[in-house]
Design a protein around this motif. Structure first.
Motif, PDB file in Angstrom:
ATOM      1  N   UNK A 164       0.830  -1.199   0.000  1.00  0.00           N
ATOM      2  CA  UNK A 164       0.000   0.000   0.000  1.00  0.00           C
ATOM      3  C   UNK A 164       0.867   1.253   0.000  1.00  0.00           C
ATOM      4  N   UNK A 165       1.969   1.227   0.737  1.00  0.00           N
ATOM      5  CA  UNK A 165       2.876   2.369   0.784  1.00  0.00           C
ATOM      6  C   UNK A 165       3.461   2.652  -0.596  1.00  0.00           C
ATOM      7  N   UNK A 166       3.853   1.602  -1.289  1.00  0.00           N
ATOM      8  CA  UNK A 166       4.391   1.776  -2.648  1.00  0.00           C
ATOM      9  C   UNK A 166       3.333   2.353  -3.578  1.00  0.00           C
ATOM     10  N   UNK A 167       2.092   1.922  -3.412  1.00  0.00           N
ATOM     11  CA  UNK A 167       0.996   2.427  -4.237  1.00  0.00           C
ATOM     12  C   UNK A 167       0.790   3.925  -4.004  1.00  0.00           C
ATOM     13  N   UNK A 168       0.898   4.364  -2.743  1.00  0.00           N
ATOM     14  CA  UNK A 168       0.712   5.771  -2.421  1.00  0.00           C
ATOM     15  C   UNK A 168       1.812   6.643  -3.010  1.00  0.00           C
ATOM     16  N   UNK A 169       2.988   6.048  -3.230  1.00  0.00           N
ATOM     17  CA  UNK A 169       4.109   6.810  -3.773  1.00  0.00           C
ATOM     18  C   UNK A 169       4.073   6.924  -5.289  1.00  0.00           C
ATOM     19  N   UNK A 170       3.247   6.140  -5.933  1.00  0.00           N
ATOM     20  CA  UNK A 170       3.148   6.192  -7.394  1.00  0.00           C
ATOM     21  C   UNK A 170       2.438   7.478  -7.822  1.00  0.00           C
ATOM     22  N   UNK A 171       2.778   8.019  -9.026  1.00  0.00           N
ATOM     23  CA  UNK A 171       2.067   9.200  -9.533  1.00  0.00           C
ATOM     24  C   UNK A 171       0.582   8.914  -9.628  1.00  0.00           C
ATOM     25  N   UNK A 172      -0.212   9.854  -9.153  1.00  0.00           N
ATOM     26  CA  UNK A 172      -1.667   9.670  -9.162  1.00  0.00           C
ATOM     27  C   UNK A 172      -2.223  10.045 -10.529  1.00  0.00           C
ATOM     28  N   UNK A 173      -2.888   9.118 -11.207  1.00  0.00           N
ATOM     29  CA  UNK A 173      -3.431   9.442 -12.528  1.00  0.00           C
ATOM     30  C   UNK A 173      -4.548  10.478 -12.418  1.00  0.00           C
ATOM     31  N   UNK A 174      -4.560  11.373 -13.371  1.00  0.00           N
ATOM     32  CA  UNK A 174      -5.584  12.425 -13.353  1.00  0.00           C
ATOM     33  C   UNK A 174      -6.212  12.543 -14.727  1.00  0.00           C
ATOM     34  N   UNK A 175      -7.516  12.746 -14.736  1.00  0.00           N
ATOM     35  CA  UNK A 175      -8.211  12.924 -16.013  1.00  0.00           C
ATOM     36  C   UNK A 175      -8.166  14.369 -16.470  1.00  0.00           C
ATOM     37  N   UNK A 176      -7.714  15.281 -15.590  1.00  0.00           N
ATOM     38  CA  UNK A 176      -7.666  16.697 -15.935  1.00  0.00           C
ATOM     39  C   UNK A 176      -6.358  17.018 -16.639  1.00  0.00           C
ATOM     40  N   UNK A 177      -6.415  17.819 -17.684  1.00  0.00           N
ATOM     41  CA  UNK A 177      -5.219  18.232 -18.409  1.00  0.00           C
ATOM     42  C   UNK A 177      -4.474  19.300 -17.618  1.00  0.00           C
ATOM     43  N   UNK A 178      -3.156  19.320 -17.757  1.00  0.00           N
ATOM     44  CA  UNK A 178      -2.338  20.326 -17.081  1.00  0.00           C
ATOM     45  C   UNK A 178      -2.364  21.662 -17.807  1.00  0.00           C
ATOM     46  N   UNK A 179      -2.665  21.640 -19.085  1.00  0.00           N
ATOM     47  CA  UNK A 179      -2.645  22.848 -19.902  1.00  0.00           C
ATOM     48  C   UNK A 179      -3.526  22.629 -21.126  1.00  0.00           C
ATOM     49  N   UNK A 180      -3.727  23.709 -21.862  1.00  0.00           N
ATOM     50  CA  UNK A 180      -4.559  23.657 -23.074  1.00  0.00           C
ATOM     51  C   UNK A 180      -3.915  24.537 -24.141  1.00  0.00           C
ATOM     52  N   UNK A 181      -2.803  24.067 -24.686  1.00  0.00           N
ATOM     53  CA  UNK A 181      -2.135  24.813 -25.752  1.00  0.00           C
ATOM     54  C   UNK A 181      -3.100  24.964 -26.922  1.00  0.00           C
ATOM     55  N   UNK A 182      -3.242  26.189 -27.409  1.00  0.00           N
ATOM     56  CA  UNK A 182      -4.260  26.477 -28.420  1.00  0.00           C
ATOM     57  C   UNK A 182      -4.022  25.724 -29.719  1.00  0.00           C
ATOM     58  N   UNK A 183      -5.096  25.156 -30.221  1.00  0.00           N
ATOM     59  CA  UNK A 183      -5.099  24.548 -31.557  1.00  0.00           C
ATOM     60  C   UNK A 183      -5.805  25.537 -32.479  1.00  0.00           C
ATOM     61  N   UNK A 184      -5.018  26.313 -33.229  1.00  0.00           N
ATOM     62  CA  UNK A 184      -5.585  27.384 -34.039  1.00  0.00           C
ATOM     63  C   UNK A 184      -6.396  26.857 -35.223  1.00  0.00           C
ATOM     64  N   UNK A 185      -6.259  25.570 -35.525  1.00  0.00           N
ATOM     65  CA  UNK A 185      -7.033  24.994 -36.628  1.00  0.00           C
ATOM     66  C   UNK A 185      -8.399  24.501 -36.171  1.00  0.00           C
ATOM     67  N   UNK A 186      -8.626  24.455 -34.859  1.00  0.00           N
ATOM     68  CA  UNK A 186      -9.884  23.953 -34.328  1.00  0.00           C
ATOM     69  C   UNK A 186     -10.889  25.056 -34.077  1.00  0.00           C
ATOM     70  N   UNK A 187     -12.091  24.696 -33.662  1.00  0.00           N
ATOM     71  CA  UNK A 187     -13.123  25.705 -33.373  1.00  0.00           C
ATOM     72  C   UNK A 187     -12.792  26.493 -32.108  1.00  0.00           C
ATOM     73  N   UNK A 188     -13.335  27.702 -32.026  1.00  0.00           N
ATOM     74  CA  UNK A 188     -13.175  28.534 -30.838  1.00  0.00           C
ATOM     75  C   UNK A 188     -14.523  28.717 -30.158  1.00  0.00           C
ATOM     76  N   UNK A 189     -14.470  29.151 -28.906  1.00  0.00           N
ATOM     77  CA  UNK A 189     -15.681  29.409 -28.140  1.00  0.00           C
ATOM     78  C   UNK A 189     -15.403  30.576 -27.212  1.00  0.00           C
ATOM     79  N   UNK A 190     -16.425  31.065 -26.479  1.00  0.00           N
ATOM     80  CA  UNK A 190     -16.158  32.134 -25.502  1.00  0.00           C
ATOM     81  C   UNK A 190     -15.122  31.738 -24.453  1.00  0.00           C
ATOM     82  N   UNK A 191     -14.863  30.430 -24.298  1.00  0.00           N
ATOM     83  CA  UNK A 191     -13.871  29.968 -23.323  1.00  0.00           C
ATOM     84  C   UNK A 191     -12.459  29.967 -23.891  1.00  0.00           C
TER      85      UNK A 191
END
Length: 207
Positions: free
Chosen positions: A6-33
């Motif tokens: 269990x200790x080894x499991x706690x030391x492993x990087x925790x997977x996250x579904x959230x992105x760390x950043x959102x580098x713009x894709x200028x070829x994609x659609x835009x929104x107010x966000x």
């Protein structure tokens, strides 16, 4: 005490579904966000670097000023991060007229010369200052503000914003650089027609 597995499991990087950043894709659609996000696997380190603020802007214009933006449209990595920057160059006699940034507060740091700056609160109270190299001033979001070269040499400042796309509306251009009718501008500004027509001629407006 935790069992070893269990200790080894706690030391492993925790997977996250959230992105760390959102580098713009200028070829994609835009929104107010903002812009769409580029796939993380396609992002390179160079996209987190912007080199455009080291060169002086062209101040050969009616206001003798230049703004070099590092907004989401120019610096893809700030997309979605709530920040951006710009370089301001003010030639002797240069001015950034009264304007607002509807989507961001602004922090200006003078790196060369002297700048007279200020903003007007929603209670119509002016807050003004003379800024020299190393001085900083903040301009709250949405409030009218200005910058004027107050020295004999070109003034330079680095500006940061609390939005990747702060927006800009310059009062003079909003009134006199379009086709709003002169009688209407008279009513909403109390200026006389002769002065309005003079300003329209200078700024390219009609009506």
């Amino acid at each position: 005490m935790f069992p070893l597995p269990l200790l080894l499991l706690l030391l492993l990087p925790y997977p996250s579904s959230a992105a760390d950043f959102c580098v713009a894709d200028f070829s994609g659609p835009t929104s107010p966000l903002g812009f769409s996000c580029k796939k993380e696997s396609a992002v390179t380190a160079s996209e987190f670097v912007f080199s455009g603020l080291g060169a002086a802007g062209n101040t050969n214009n009616i206001i003798k000023a230049a703004v070099t933006p590092a907004f989401a449209g120019q610096f893809a990595a700030v997309n979605g991060l709530g920040i951006s920057a710009a370089r301001l160059d003010l030639a002797p006699g240069g001015v950034v007229p009264l304007h607002t940034h509807p989507a961001a507060s602004e922090l200006l740091v003078v790196t060369q010369g002297v700048i007279s700056a200020g903003f007007i609160s929603s209670a119509n109270t002016p807050y003004t200052a003379t800024l020299r190299k190393g001085d900083a001033m903040v301009f709250p979001q949405g409030l009218l503000h200005y910058q004027v070269n107050a020295g004999g040499i070109t003034a330079v400042a680095i500006v940061s914003f609390s939005s990747p796309s702060p927006g800009l509306q310059i009062t003079d251009f909003a009134l006199f650089a379009n086709n709003i009718s002169t009688p209407l501008i008279q009513k909403v500004t109390f200026l006389d027609a002769e002065q309005i027509l003079k300003l329209k001629k200078v700024l390219g407006g009609s009506g």
